[in-house]
Design an enzyme around this catalytic site. Structure first.
Site, PDB file in Angstrom:
ATOM      1  N   ALA A  31     -16.811  21.380  41.478  1.00 12.63           N
ATOM      2  CA  ALA A  31     -17.843  20.445  42.165  1.00 12.63           C
ATOM      3  C   ALA A  31     -19.173  21.014  42.258  1.00 12.63           C
ATOM      4  O   ALA A  31     -19.293  22.257  42.673  1.00 12.63           O
ATOM      5  CB  ALA A  31     -17.277  20.042  43.554  1.00 12.63           C
ATOM      6  N   CYS A  32     -20.261  20.140  42.300  1.00 11.09           N
ATOM      7  CA  CYS A  32     -21.712  20.581  42.519  1.00 11.09           C
ATOM      8  C   CYS A  32     -22.232  19.836  43.546  1.00 11.09           C
ATOM      9  O   CYS A  32     -21.632  18.724  43.721  1.00 11.09           O
ATOM     10  CB  CYS A  32     -22.435  20.350  41.295  1.00 11.09           C
TER      11      CYS A  32
ATOM     12  N   SER B 142     -23.727  15.088  46.074  1.00 11.60           N
ATOM     13  CA  SER B 142     -22.565  15.805  45.551  1.00 11.60           C
ATOM     14  C   SER B 142     -21.681  15.048  44.755  1.00 11.60           C
ATOM     15  O   SER B 142     -21.537  13.870  44.999  1.00 11.60           O
ATOM     16  CB  SER B 142     -21.920  16.406  47.064  1.00 11.60           C
ATOM     17  N   HIS B 143     -20.842  16.018  44.113  1.00  9.82           N
ATOM     18  CA  HIS B 143     -19.646  15.294  43.321  1.00  9.82           C
ATOM     19  C   HIS B 143     -18.468  16.117  43.445  1.00  9.82           C
ATOM     20  O   HIS B 143     -18.423  17.265  42.758  1.00  9.82           O
ATOM     21  CB  HIS B 143     -20.006  15.157  41.770  1.00  9.82           C
ATOM     22  N   ASN B 144     -17.423  15.659  44.413  1.00 13.14           N
ATOM     23  CA  ASN B 144     -16.418  16.552  44.716  1.00 13.14           C
ATOM     24  C   ASN B 144     -15.213  16.454  43.441  1.00 13.14           C
ATOM     25  O   ASN B 144     -15.288  15.582  42.646  1.00 13.14           O
ATOM     26  CB  ASN B 144     -15.630  16.064  46.020  1.00 13.14           C
TER      27      ASN B 144
END
Length: 949
Positions: free
Chosen positions: A781-782, A800-802
């Site tokens: 994730a980022c 964010s992208h979990n």
């Protein structure tokens, strides 16, 4: 050439003079024009001509050419008078040079003379139409003049008589002229973009030096005109004529012999064929880079292996060359097969994604088969084989230039059409013309000795090396911004930006192709060591240090291309090309698996290991180089001169076009938020599925329209890393940021193994940090944590992208880290993220409570992934907008105002809902998205925005 004597019956000689005076007078009046204007400009309007849009004296103290010659009286008038006087010798110089180079059946001197006339006329365009008169016409004339300088100078070098002094000094002037362009462009950017004080003065020195080199280049014609005498003859009461006399016919014959040896066969035919082959190579690279992109559409929507991945195997079509009659059939009909391969370009006519993929696959198979057949057919001649290798490399560089002009999309890809910026019809038309040129090309036998290659060594090492090189070129060099995004880091030290530094990547590619002719260097151990070290630097170092490594690796990889093609053509085609293309395919799959490990079998072994891929790639290339050293290349470099001259001319043109594209894309003004009067900013989050819409069309233009009409000042874009083979090595953030006039942060690049998160902002990005959130089990994730200058106040934003639903441990750890970042920040905060949870559950509570933020609408229980939260700002509105078939995920929006004198101890959120009629017009969401909305975008769930006071 007619020769008149004093007692000629044709008339009485009135006057005669040496043709050197044409060169002298042109040089004198041209320099007089510029430097007299400089002197009078400084005497009469010094402070005005050193002043520019950002700075004046004393920061800027030397004037530019345009300010000196185009803005003020009397400097402008003096300049124009002397240039007008210089035009006579200038046109006469062009005519005389044509006379001493023109020979029967040679077309190039005529073309060269036409270029000279265009160059002279365009000079008049920017001289007599100043930027203050008509900025557009002035700039166009200047661009035409600079571009025509390239064929004029290179053409002069190619066809001029064999005068060593003239050739030596012209080469130096040409090198100085084009070498000056790079630092001049650099300081122009420092002035225009970064507004560095004094940069324009340094730029001006380089600009004036171009004038010196340009004029002196033509001045060296005095060496060649020394044996020409011009006479004015009175012919029986008729008007006088000017007749050139060549005093040394023996020397003329020597010149003629030199030209004939250089242009052994028709120059124009070879030039036309060279251009056609470059364009067909561009077609090939366009189709190859679109294959994985169209395949990717299917696993993207299946969220796993779809079965369409098998179409990648069409690249192994060259293994059919192991069958004799197929090889012979293709060898006899290259033009026909090039024409058939254009089905891959015509794929855009098909609406159904599956049909488009099939058409592209057929095109790639035929094109790959055709190109490898050409190599096999010419395996006995290094001259011919190198020619095709050079055009193949030039096609790759042309692809980069075109993609830069189209903001990293290729206008003839099957994901493009007229509505989203495609030029498919134009590309198809020129592809047909190029194929017809090959079909009707005369393949007469040349009267020069063939260059034989004595071969030995391992066919499978050569195949593995070529497959590795092809993968390296595709993965790293099929777009000028890919390496830049590999090393991209957070603000303020991001490293190079794609514009203008993508043009420098193109220069590095060109240098590599030029270096390729020095084969002893190319296959040497020290050069291989340079390649390995530069590859490691690119991968392990961020920002500028990584980019320097990437540039050196670019030079290295391009320098190998002709040698590897020459070598692979020497082995049995069936098994050799099958092995080579399977090596390429395996690398392509591995390149995907390092980030898609959560969706493929045994993916854990490749998880985040791009280093494994790069290591294996360089090992195979090294094995091929060692194997290559067992070959003996018997080269006659004089025979290769014409092809290399064509190639270098083409490379120079592409470099200039690359810089022109880069300049045209430089931002001209600062971003401005939509509603500064209310100190309002609208923030949003959107998962955009790699900028491919539901019907497999590139979606940048539709995304731009939605973002613009929703008046988004800050937006987080998820699933945004398109810098991979499977996404076409694109970067849609370039188009959105430039067209919407926004700052951008690409987020963690392709070498960081995430699906990507990006941010666009109307507000300056003061600082940003790229996070790789804890992910021990599932996909990586980022997040981007950025600090923005919002109306003079620092506000933090996280995009964010979990991870996926199946990996709860990952999501817990990732949310814990996001909460920590928000909790520890002292600034007001806005969260824009993809959390994979439902409102009220454990992970949601961790994010909101531990992060010390407020949900933008805690009564909205219909959410699943996307969330907006805030702290320290005034929430004024919230809306959800449907995706309009651009992706499978909606756009969520929040409107906020800054809080003056923010105090984290006393600030409180308000949950008071109000009616839209109670809200100022400037604080409302756009009306056009109500009801049915526009283009499939409409307010949904609540059917209308919500407002708060």
């Amino acid at each position: 050439m007619p020769t008149y004597k004093d007692d000629s019956p044709n008339g009485v000689i009135v006057a005669k003079f040496n043709a050197q005076w044409v060169s002298y007078l042109h040089t004198l009046f041209a320099y007089a024009a510029f430097f007299s204007a400089l002197a009078f400009g400084c005497l009469t309007h010094y402070y005005q001509i050193v002043k520019n849009e950002h700075w004046g004296y004393p920061e800027e103290w030397f004037p530019s050419v345009s300010a000196t010659t185009g803005d003020w009286y009397p400097a402008r008038s003096i300049f124009q008078i002397f240039i007008a006087i210089a035009s006579g010798p200038r046109f006469l110089l062009i005519y005389l040079f044509y006379l001493i180079t023109d020979k029967p059946n040679y077309v190039y001197p005529k073309i060269h003379a036409i270029v000279g006339v265009i160059r002279a006329l365009s000079c008049g365009g920017w001289v007599y139409i100043t930027s203050s008169d008509d900025h557009f016409v002035h700039d166009i004339a200047m661009i035409v003049y600079l571009v025509s300088n390239l064929p004029w100078m290179l053409g002069t070098l190619a066809i001029s008589p064999d005068n060593k002094k003239a050739l030596k000094w012209r080469k130096r002037a040409t090198s100085a002229f084009f070498g000056t362009l790079i630092p001049m462009i650099y300081f122009y950017i420092q002035h225009k973009v970064h507004r560095v004080a004094g940069a324009y003065t340094i730029y001006s020195f380089f600009e004036w030096s171009l004038i010196i080199y340009d004029v002196i280049f033509d001045a060296f014609s005095w060496y060649e005109f020394s044996n020409i005498e011009l006479r004015i003859v009175n012919i029986n009461q008729k008007g006088g004529i000017i007749s050139p006399i060549i005093e040394s016919p023996e020397k003329s014959k020597k010149y003629s012999g030199n030209i004939e040896s250089t242009l052994k066969y028709s120059f124009i035919n070879n030039l036309g064929g060279f251009i056609a082959d470059i364009y067909l190579a561009f077609i090939y690279w366009s189709m190859l880079t679109s294959l994985a992109l169209t395949i990717w559409y299917f696993p993207l929507w299946h969220m796993g292996i779809s079965g369409y991945e098998a179409f990648l195997l069409v690249t192994t079509a060259p293994s059919l060359l192991g069958i004799g009659f197929i090889r012979k059939l293709i060898n006899l009909n290259h033009g026909v097969f090039h024409l058939l391969s254009l089905v891959g370009i015509a794929a855009y006519l098909l609406i159904d994604p599956v049909q488009r993929l099939i058409a592209v696959s057929i095109g790639v198979a035929i094109a790959t088969l055709t190109w490898t057949s050409i190599w096999i057919e010419n395996r006995g001649s290094t001259c011919k084989l190198e020619r095709h290798a050079l055009t193949w490399g030039l096609g790759l560089i042309l692809s980069n230039v075109v993609k830069m002009a189209w903001w990293t999309n290729n206008p003839i890809w099957p994901i493009m059409h007229k509505e989203n910026g495609g030029w498919n019809q134009v590309g198809l038309f020129f592809g047909i013309l190029a194929s017809l040129e090959v079909m009707f090309r005369k393949n007469e036998r040349r009267n020069y000795p063939e260059q034989k290659i004595v071969s030995s060594g391992s066919w499978y090492l050569t195949a593995a090396g070529f497959g590795s090189l092809l993968f390296a070129l595709h993965s790293l060099l099929s777009d000028s911004s890919t390496i830049i995004r590999w090393v991209y880091d957070g603000y303020p030290n991001t490293g190079p930006q794609p514009i203008p530094w993508g043009a420098v990547t193109i220069v590095a590619m060109a240098l590599g192709l030029v270096l390729s002719s020095y084969r002893k260097i190319v296959i040497s151990k020290p050069w291989y060591l340079v390649g390995c070290v530069s590859c490691a630097c690119m991968y392990y170092y961020p920002a500028w240090n990584g980019y320097y490594g990437g540039l050196l690796l670019t030079v290295y990889l391009m320098s190998l291309l002709p040698t590897f093609i020459i070598m692979i053509a020497q082995h049995p085609p069936g098994r050799t090309f099958f092995t080579a293309m399977m090596t390429y395919n395996i690398f392509c799959l591995a390149h995907v698996w390092v980030v898609a490990y959560a969706f493929v079998p045994a993916g854990e072994y490749m998880r985040e290991h791009t280093d494994y891929i790069l290591f294996a790639m360089m090992v195979f290339i090294g094995c091929c180089i060692r194997n290559t050293s067992t070959y003996t290349l018997k080269l006659q470099l004089n025979i290769l001169h014409l092809n290399r001259s064509f190639a270098r001319g083409g490379l120079a043109i592409m470099i200039i076009l690359g810089f022109l594209v880069a300049f045209s894309r430089l931002p001209s003004e600062k971003p401005v938020p939509y509603h500064p009067e209310q100190k309002l900013f609208t923030a949003g989050i959107w998962t955009i599925h790699f900028a491919l819409d539901n019907d497999m069309w590139a979606s940048e233009i539709r995304m731009r329209d939605a973002i613009k009409e929703l008046e988004l000042d800050v937006i987080g874009l998820l699933e945004s890393d398109t810098g991979r083979i499977i996404m076409g090595n694109r970067d849609f953030t370039q188009f959105l940021a430039e067209d919407l006039n926004m700052y951008s942060d690409y987020g963690p690049g392709p070498s960081k193994h995430t699906w990507g998160c990006a941010m666009l902002s109307k507000f300056p990005i003061l600082r940003s940090e790229h996070h790789l959130l804890p992910s021990p089990v599932g996909e990586l994730a980022c997040a981007i944590h950025a600090t923005l200058d919002v109306y003079g106040q620092e506000i933090d934003v996280i995009v964010s992208h979990n991870g996926q639903e199946e990996d709860e441990l990952d999501r817990i750890l990732q949310t814990t880290e996001l909460a920590r970042i928000m909790r520890e920040s002292k600034n007001p905060f806005v969260f824009l993220g993809y959390v994979v949870t439902v409102p009220g559950d454990k992970i949601y509570s961790m994010l909101i409570n531990d992060g010390n933020v407020h949900d933008i609408e805690k009564t909205d229980y219909d959410r699943w992934c996307e969330y907006i939260a805030y702290r320290g700002v005034k929430r004024t509105g919230y809306a959800r907008v449907s995706h309009g078939r651009i992706t499978d995920t909606e756009i969520q929006l929040g409107k906020f105002q800054i809080v003056e004198n923010y105090n984290p101890e006393t600030w409180q959120a308000s949950d008071n809902l109000v009616q839209e009629s109670e809200v100022e017009e400037g604080l409302r969401f756009p009306k056009q998205f109500k009801g049915e909305g526009v283009r499939g975008h409409k307010y949904h769930v609540f059917d209308a925005p919500r407002y708060y006071n």
